[in-house]
Scaffold this active site. Structure first.
Site, mmCIF file in Angstrom:
data_model
loop_
_atom_site.group_PDB
_atom_site.id
_atom_site.type_symbol
_atom_site.label_atom_id
_atom_site.label_comp_id
_atom_site.label_asym_id
_atom_site.label_seq_id
_atom_site.Cartn_x
_atom_site.Cartn_y
_atom_site.Cartn_z
ATOM 1 N N ILE A 1 0.853 -1.174 0.000
ATOM 2 C CA ILE A 1 0.000 0.000 0.000
ATOM 3 C C ILE A 1 0.899 1.238 0.000
ATOM 4 C CG2 ILE A 1 -1.754 1.293 1.246
ATOM 5 C CD1 ILE A 1 -2.797 -1.318 0.162
ATOM 6 N N LYS A 2 0.641 2.147 -0.947
ATOM 7 C CA LYS A 2 1.463 3.357 -1.056
ATOM 8 C C LYS A 2 0.914 4.451 -0.138
ATOM 9 C CE LYS A 2 3.153 4.467 -5.167
ATOM 10 N NZ LYS A 2 3.234 4.789 -6.600
#
Length: 408
Positions: free
Chosen positions: A147-148
């Protein structure tokens, strides 16, 4: 060490000899369905994929691959533009993650990741970031997802919480050495908290995405502005000597911090429990200034325990004429001198990096808005001849519906 004369290796694949992984900064349905992604994994040794709303906008506007699904999701399932985007993105992310699963297994969780970005409107919201990240993590249902999360002050505590819960994190929009240090500290703390809760610290991974070419673009603009008013020859020489040098210098010094922070007793205790270091990932590696070599940032930042994420054109250029050599740990004194001279020239690196973070967030929000506008337009315009109706139910608690993949 140089391997350009080893003809059995293409330059991209040869980067693994230096301990560097290559991830593709692009994703679309045709890349997956055509077999091109599998080819890159097999032939180039591609180790991962990153995505963002701008990439998905390009994919959706670039052809008809998403037309039928958009019509179904929007018209027959009643999804709004945001939910349509997430549904499409999740399906592509799942497909890419499945192709990369053998890499993930073979490298023992070091590589094989696909990155998905949270909404840029949550960049200043710690709780919102955590909730959104957990929701996307569950929706995708793949252990090789990252997840960025942007490296904002509000993002730092979110990174700690996510890693402490075993969620892989790609920390994005890092420009300064101080921001990198905060990100690394968040990673270490997250690992420690995971271990304290009885979790497996070897099961979670993170990368710290340092944006490179954007810094040179900003620094060169400041240098050019000062050149217009510089009257002394010595000042002109100094300013010209800094053009195209600031980003690589900054990146090399960030890597030195990485080597310090992920060593010593604190890190050794985590490593003994199976923790993997949070590798530095070089982002924004496409050269924006045509005066500079098109593979400049790939060539100058080759070193162990790093990742380079590259757009397709840069990947092709490096495969064609890249020269892999160890360079990342060379010229450290010169890098320090470059940043010292930048300050002496009256240009504040902190002001540049602070502005770049703000501009990066604005850019991400603008790309996200354009993406939703495109989906809204396409879902109304595209009318496939046949439709089988809504293929999934829509529980009130989910914007995606059922039928999402399960975590492996």
């Amino acid at each position: 060490m140089r391997v350009s004369n080893v003809k059995i290796l293409n330059p991209v694949r040869a980067l693994r000899i230096f301990g560097q992984s290559v991830w593709l900064d692009s994703i679309d349905r045709s890349l997956i369905a055509s077999g091109r992604l599998q080819h890159l994994i097999t032939e180039d040794g591609l180790g991962g994929v990153t995505s963002n709303p701008a990439i998905f906008e390009k994919a959706i506007t670039g052809g008809a691959d998403y037309a039928a699904d958009l019509h179904t999701f929007r018209r027959e399932c009643g999804l709004d533009a945001k939910a349509c985007y997430e549904r499409l993105a999740i399906e592509d992310i799942q497909s890419a993650a499945d192709l990369l699963q053998p890499v993930y297994a073979r490298t023992k969780r070091r590589d094989g990741y696909v990155s998905l970005e949270i909404s840029p409107y949550l960049a200043r919201d710690t709780r919102g970031t955590v909730d959104e990240a957990r929701r996307l993590w569950d929706a995708v249902g793949r252990d090789n997802l990252m997840i960025k999360v942007p490296a904002t002050p509000e993002g730092i505590p979110a990174i700690v919480q996510l890693l402490s819960r075993g969620i892989n994190v790609n920390v994005t929009l890092i420009f300064s050495q101080d921001a990198y240090a905060r990100v690394a500290e968040a990673c270490l703390l997250g690992f420690e908290q995971l271990g304290e809760r009885g979790g497996d610290v070897g099961s979670v991974a993170s990368v710290a995405s340092v944006f490179v070419s954007r810094l040179d673009t900003a620094a060169d603009a400041s240098i050019d502005a000062r050149l217009k008013t510089a009257t002394r020859e010595a000042d002109q020489i100094l300013l010209k000597s800094l053009q195209g040098k600031v980003a690589v210098a900054n990146a090399k010094l960030i890597y030195q911090r990485y080597r310090t922070l992920f060593s010593g007793p604190r890190w050794d205790a985590l490593a003994a429990r199976g923790a993997m270091p949070q590798r530095v990932l070089w982002a924004s590696t496409g050269t924006k200034n045509p005066r500079y070599r098109d593979v400049l940032y790939l060539e100058e930042l080759i070193g162990p325990e790093t990742v380079s994420t590259v757009p397709p054109a840069t990947l092709e250029a490096f495969r064609d004429h890249g020269h892999p050599e160890f360079r990342l740990t060379e010229g450290i004194e010169e890098a320090n001198n470059t940043l010292t001279e930048l300050q002496r020239a009256g240009i504040s690196l902190k002001e540049l990096t602070d502005r770049l973070l703000d501009e990066g967030l604005q850019s991400f929000r603008a790309a996200y808005d354009r993406l939703l506008d495109v989906i809204e337009h396409r879902s109304k315009a595209d009318q496939p001849e046949r439709s089988n109706g809504c293929p999934f139910a829509l529980p009130a608690s989910s914007p995606y519906g059922s039928g999402l993949g399960q975590r492996r």
